[in-house]
Design a protein around this motif. Structure first.
Motif, PDB file in Angstrom:
ATOM      1  N   GLN A   9      -2.571   0.686   9.889  1.00  0.00           N
ATOM      2  CA  GLN A   9      -1.545   1.253  10.776  1.00  0.00           C
ATOM      3  C   GLN A   9      -0.168   0.685  10.456  1.00  0.00           C
ATOM      4  OE1 GLN A   9      -1.838   3.733  13.369  1.00  0.00           O
ATOM      5  NE2 GLN A   9       0.327   3.633  12.878  1.00  0.00           N
ATOM      6  N   GLU A  10      -0.099  -0.614  10.238  1.00  0.00           N
ATOM      7  CA  GLU A  10       1.185  -1.247   9.925  1.00  0.00           C
ATOM      8  C   GLU A  10       1.726  -0.765   8.583  1.00  0.00           C
ATOM      9  OE1 GLU A  10       0.558  -5.415  12.353  1.00  0.00           O
ATOM     10  OE2 GLU A  10      -0.231  -5.236  10.309  1.00  0.00           O
ATOM     11  N   ALA A  11       0.850  -0.600   7.599  1.00  0.00           N
ATOM     12  CA  ALA A  11       1.287  -0.091   6.294  1.00  0.00           C
ATOM     13  C   ALA A  11       1.782   1.347   6.423  1.00  0.00           C
ATOM     14  CB  ALA A  11       0.147  -0.177   5.280  1.00  0.00           C
ATOM     15  N   ALA A  12       1.101   2.144   7.221  1.00  0.00           N
ATOM     16  CA  ALA A  12       1.533   3.527   7.446  1.00  0.00           C
ATOM     17  C   ALA A  12       2.909   3.549   8.099  1.00  0.00           C
ATOM     18  CB  ALA A  12       0.515   4.266   8.297  1.00  0.00           C
ATOM     19  N   ASP A  13       3.114   2.726   9.091  1.00  0.00           N
ATOM     20  CA  ASP A  13       4.416   2.644   9.750  1.00  0.00           C
ATOM     21  C   ASP A  13       5.492   2.162   8.768  1.00  0.00           C
ATOM     22  OD1 ASP A  13       3.217   3.466  12.105  1.00  0.00           O
ATOM     23  OD2 ASP A  13       3.109   1.435  12.948  1.00  0.00           O
ATOM     24  N   TYR A  14       5.161   1.169   7.979  1.00  0.00           N
ATOM     25  CA  TYR A  14       6.087   0.586   6.998  1.00  0.00           C
ATOM     26  C   TYR A  14       6.538   1.635   5.977  1.00  0.00           C
ATOM     27  CZ  TYR A  14       7.819  -3.064   3.776  1.00  0.00           C
ATOM     28  OH  TYR A  14       8.587  -3.860   2.969  1.00  0.00           O
ATOM     29  N   LEU A  15       5.583   2.486   5.540  1.00  0.00           N
ATOM     30  CA  LEU A  15       5.890   3.498   4.533  1.00  0.00           C
ATOM     31  C   LEU A  15       6.326   4.831   5.138  1.00  0.00           C
ATOM     32  CD1 LEU A  15       2.956   2.790   2.070  1.00  0.00           C
ATOM     33  CD2 LEU A  15       5.369   2.184   1.775  1.00  0.00           C
ATOM     34  N   GLY A  16       6.174   4.971   6.433  1.00  0.00           N
ATOM     35  CA  GLY A  16       6.577   6.205   7.095  1.00  0.00           C
ATOM     36  C   GLY A  16       5.641   7.368   6.842  1.00  0.00           C
ATOM     37  N   VAL A  17       4.349   7.073   6.747  1.00  0.00           N
ATOM     38  CA  VAL A  17       3.336   8.107   6.541  1.00  0.00           C
ATOM     39  C   VAL A  17       2.250   7.935   7.600  1.00  0.00           C
ATOM     40  CG1 VAL A  17       3.781   8.256   4.050  1.00  0.00           C
ATOM     41  CG2 VAL A  17       2.005   6.722   4.887  1.00  0.00           C
ATOM     42  N   CYS A  18       1.332   8.881   7.676  1.00  0.00           N
ATOM     43  CA  CYS A  18       0.244   8.751   8.648  1.00  0.00           C
ATOM     44  C   CYS A  18      -0.897   7.911   8.056  1.00  0.00           C
ATOM     45  CB  CYS A  18      -0.250  10.122   9.110  1.00  0.00           C
ATOM     46  SG  CYS A  18      -1.070  11.068   7.846  1.00  0.00           S
ATOM     47  N   THR A  19      -1.752   7.436   8.924  1.00  0.00           N
ATOM     48  CA  THR A  19      -2.858   6.584   8.476  1.00  0.00           C
ATOM     49  C   THR A  19      -3.810   7.327   7.550  1.00  0.00           C
ATOM     50  OG1 THR A  19      -4.090   7.072  10.495  1.00  0.00           O
ATOM     51  CG2 THR A  19      -2.775   5.051  10.483  1.00  0.00           C
ATOM     52  N   ASP A  20      -3.982   8.639   7.752  1.00  0.00           N
ATOM     53  CA  ASP A  20      -4.846   9.413   6.855  1.00  0.00           C
ATOM     54  C   ASP A  20      -4.345   9.349   5.425  1.00  0.00           C
ATOM     55  OD1 ASP A  20      -6.550  10.118   8.893  1.00  0.00           O
ATOM     56  OD2 ASP A  20      -5.677  12.118   9.183  1.00  0.00           O
ATOM     57  N   THR A  21      -3.033   9.371   5.255  1.00  0.00           N
ATOM     58  CA  THR A  21      -2.446   9.262   3.917  1.00  0.00           C
ATOM     59  C   THR A  21      -2.797   7.919   3.294  1.00  0.00           C
ATOM     60  OG1 THR A  21      -0.633  10.731   4.527  1.00  0.00           O
ATOM     61  CG2 THR A  21      -0.281   9.308   2.609  1.00  0.00           C
ATOM     62  N   ILE A  22      -2.694   6.861   4.076  1.00  0.00           N
ATOM     63  CA  ILE A  22      -3.027   5.521   3.574  1.00  0.00           C
ATOM     64  C   ILE A  22      -4.499   5.458   3.179  1.00  0.00           C
ATOM     65  CG2 ILE A  22      -3.187   3.075   4.179  1.00  0.00           C
ATOM     66  CD1 ILE A  22      -0.314   4.008   3.776  1.00  0.00           C
ATOM     67  N   TYR A  23      -5.390   5.971   4.043  1.00  0.00           N
ATOM     68  CA  TYR A  23      -6.821   5.956   3.707  1.00  0.00           C
ATOM     69  C   TYR A  23      -7.097   6.747   2.424  1.00  0.00           C
ATOM     70  CZ  TYR A  23      -8.162   3.772   8.113  1.00  0.00           C
ATOM     71  OH  TYR A  23      -8.333   2.886   9.153  1.00  0.00           O
ATOM     72  N   ASN A  24      -6.442   7.884   2.244  1.00  0.00           N
ATOM     73  CA  ASN A  24      -6.615   8.667   1.012  1.00  0.00           C
ATOM     74  C   ASN A  24      -6.112   7.895  -0.197  1.00  0.00           C
ATOM     75  OD1 ASN A  24      -7.806  10.894   2.230  1.00  0.00           O
ATOM     76  ND2 ASN A  24      -5.840  11.901   2.606  1.00  0.00           N
ATOM     77  N   MET A  25      -4.978   7.236  -0.070  1.00  0.00           N
ATOM     78  CA  MET A  25      -4.427   6.456  -1.185  1.00  0.00           C
ATOM     79  C   MET A  25      -5.344   5.284  -1.535  1.00  0.00           C
ATOM     80  SD  MET A  25      -0.417   6.568  -0.167  1.00  0.00           S
ATOM     81  CE  MET A  25       0.243   5.949  -1.697  1.00  0.00           C
ATOM     82  N   VAL A  26      -5.940   4.658  -0.536  1.00  0.00           N
ATOM     83  CA  VAL A  26      -6.892   3.567  -0.785  1.00  0.00           C
ATOM     84  C   VAL A  26      -8.117   4.116  -1.509  1.00  0.00           C
ATOM     85  CG1 VAL A  26      -8.530   2.006   0.356  1.00  0.00           C
ATOM     86  CG2 VAL A  26      -6.129   2.080   1.089  1.00  0.00           C
ATOM     87  N   GLU A  28      -8.373   6.665  -3.417  1.00  0.00           N
ATOM     88  CA  GLU A  28      -8.028   7.050  -4.792  1.00  0.00           C
ATOM     89  C   GLU A  28      -7.472   5.880  -5.601  1.00  0.00           C
ATOM     90  OE1 GLU A  28      -8.640  10.053  -6.097  1.00  0.00           O
ATOM     91  OE2 GLU A  28      -9.562  10.642  -4.180  1.00  0.00           O
ATOM     92  N   LYS A  29      -7.449   4.688  -4.992  1.00  0.00           N
ATOM     93  CA  LYS A  29      -6.939   3.475  -5.636  1.00  0.00           C
ATOM     94  C   LYS A  29      -5.496   3.653  -6.100  1.00  0.00           C
ATOM     95  CE  LYS A  29     -11.477   1.802  -7.153  1.00  0.00           C
ATOM     96  NZ  LYS A  29     -12.188   2.333  -6.086  1.00  0.00           N
TER      97      LYS A  29
END
Length: 60
Positions: A9-26, A28-29
């Motif tokens: 959640q903090e990374a999503a807020d930091y980057l200005g994206v939603c948590t789903d985006t972060i989970y997808n990026m993780v 896909e490495k």
């Protein structure tokens, strides 16, 4: 003491994206992260370095 890590959640807020985006990026490495058991964490320094690398790719 300053924390050196961020949650999803903090990374999503930091980057200005939603948590789903972060989970997808993780998944896909695509973004630097580490796990403690099932939890996903990011270091602020690694995310900042990753951002700089992304900027360099756009400029190149």
């Amino acid at each position: 003491m300053n924390r050196q890590t961020m949650t999803v959640q903090e990374a999503a807020d930091y980057l200005g994206v939603c948590t789903d985006t972060i989970y997808n990026m993780v998944r896909e490495k695509e973004i630097p992260h580490f796990r403690v058991r099932r939890r996903i964490f990011f270091t602020t320094a690694a995310i900042d370095d990753w951002i700089r690398q992304q900027e360099q790719q756009v400029v190149s």
